[in-house]
Design a protein around this motif. Sequence first.
Motif, PDB file in Angstrom:
ATOM      1  N   TYR A  93       3.284  -2.894   7.587  1.00  0.00           N
ATOM      2  CA  TYR A  93       2.057  -2.672   6.829  1.00  0.00           C
ATOM      3  C   TYR A  93       1.338  -3.983   6.533  1.00  0.00           C
ATOM      4  N   THR A  94       2.082  -5.042   6.295  1.00  0.00           N
ATOM      5  CA  THR A  94       1.463  -6.353   6.094  1.00  0.00           C
ATOM      6  C   THR A  94       0.681  -6.778   7.324  1.00  0.00           C
TER       7      THR A  94
ATOM      8  N   TYR B  53       1.775   4.923   4.641  1.00  0.00           N
ATOM      9  CA  TYR B  53       1.723   3.882   3.612  1.00  0.00           C
ATOM     10  C   TYR B  53       2.076   4.469   2.243  1.00  0.00           C
TER      11      TYR B  53
ATOM     12  N   ASN C  98       8.765  -3.720   4.741  1.00  0.00           N
ATOM     13  CA  ASN C  98       7.444  -3.154   5.062  1.00  0.00           C
ATOM     14  C   ASN C  98       6.536  -4.164   5.757  1.00  0.00           C
ATOM     15  N   LEU C  99       7.121  -5.002   6.616  1.00  0.00           N
ATOM     16  CA  LEU C  99       6.354  -6.004   7.338  1.00  0.00           C
ATOM     17  C   LEU C  99       5.254  -5.368   8.184  1.00  0.00           C
TER      18      LEU C  99
ATOM     19  N   LEU D   8      -1.831  -4.485  -0.160  1.00  0.00           N
ATOM     20  CA  LEU D   8      -0.489  -4.957   0.180  1.00  0.00           C
ATOM     21  C   LEU D   8       0.296  -5.376  -1.046  1.00  0.00           C
ATOM     22  N   VAL D   9      -0.415  -5.738  -2.109  1.00  0.00           N
ATOM     23  CA  VAL D   9       0.274  -6.202  -3.318  1.00  0.00           C
ATOM     24  C   VAL D   9       0.010  -5.281  -4.501  1.00  0.00           C
TER      25      VAL D   9
ATOM     26  N   GLY E 118      -3.351  -6.689   7.194  1.00  0.00           N
ATOM     27  CA  GLY E 118      -3.891  -8.040   7.326  1.00  0.00           C
ATOM     28  C   GLY E 118      -4.874  -8.146   8.477  1.00  0.00           C
TER      29      GLY E 118
END
Length: 422
Positions: free
Chosen positions: A392-393, A255, A389-390, A315-316, A397
């Motif tokens: 990691y989402t 990450y 980077n889907l 994530l943000v 999540g």
Amino acid sequence: MTATQPPVRPPAVTPVSPWALSAFWFGTAFHWLLLLLILMPADVVRFVGEEQKGSYLGALVAVGAVIGLVLPPIIGARSDRSGRRLPYIRLGLAVNLAGLAVMGFAATALAGVGGFWVYVLGFMLVQFGNNYATAPYSALIPQLVAPQQRGRYSGVMAMLQAFGQLLGAVAAFGLGALGLPSWASFALIALFLLVPALVTLRGVPAHLDRVEGAEQAPKLSWAQLFAYAPFFWVFVTRVLFALGQYSVQPFLQYYNADVLRQQDAGTSTSIMLACIIVGSIASALVGGRMSDRVGRKPVIYVAGGLMAAAALLLLVAPGFPAALALAVVFGLGFGAFTSVDWALGSDAMPSAGSYARDMGIWHVAFVAPQLSSAPQGALLDWGNAQGGNLGYTLVFGLAALFFLAGVILVRNVPDRVHERAA
């Protein structure tokens, strides 16, 4: 499902210092942080390359989890039958140290996929030895600690674990800065595992290495154990919190490299882990003591909420400093949860005649979710291959969802189990 507790014989006072009793947890915390979060991710990349790093690392963690899933209940039951704990700690420690030597040799002298499989063999020895030691060791808290003091003792244990993790993160930074060979890192892990283990082995007198009256205490079958409501719900909620942890923890180094774009991902991960640990130190001892007064569940509600929020906001995060602030928030939740976790688990043990077996089964709730690292690693690779980077989402999540589910379901744990045990 019954909530009626079988007779137990808890101690009226606790005869062992919380610092001596928990010293081995300090060593194992240092051991696992440096090994699992720093050395192994970097070694896997050197063995197999960038494209398959998530899958291979997830598979390696899963191999260790299988051992941790099967061994603790078996060794715990043997420990209960023998009435001894300390000999199992000694033997498991020796095997653990041998496994570290094999991993250090592979990381230093071997390369490629062939070297990876020698590395796996060493890791299997590490997992076998560590689980062989910690299953009987886990029984010492319900065996020796008076119910009304378990929050305090669990808090001391959580704080020592956090200090062990912090020292592991600092050691990782120092080892990286000095450019020492891989074997030096494994030698350092061995040293910091051995010395605290000796403190615990010397701190628990031989005459206390057996719970008084265990022979007459009832022993529940596995079916009866899971039909006992406090144990069942503590087990389920621990599974969920561990799933949240292992959705994120093994992949923090990746990450930092892929999402936060850190040049030295290993050092950045060490700094992030240090922030998590500082937060957990701040909340660990307070959370444990507070749980003795107000109950275990209110502390877990707050802890789980903080961890879920931090996982989502990572994530943000607009950059590395913001991610570090969120790491502190996550650490505050994690420290509070850990400080209550062992107290809640000890409260839920139904019988003095099977402390080690039941704690070994309860430990499965933490180890079994490590098996999710393999599919989560594959999910990470697949999602990142789609772009943006889907991956990691998806995994972060899922972590938040697991934490929230644990918070919701812990409400089913009967209140003040430790008072009834007393």
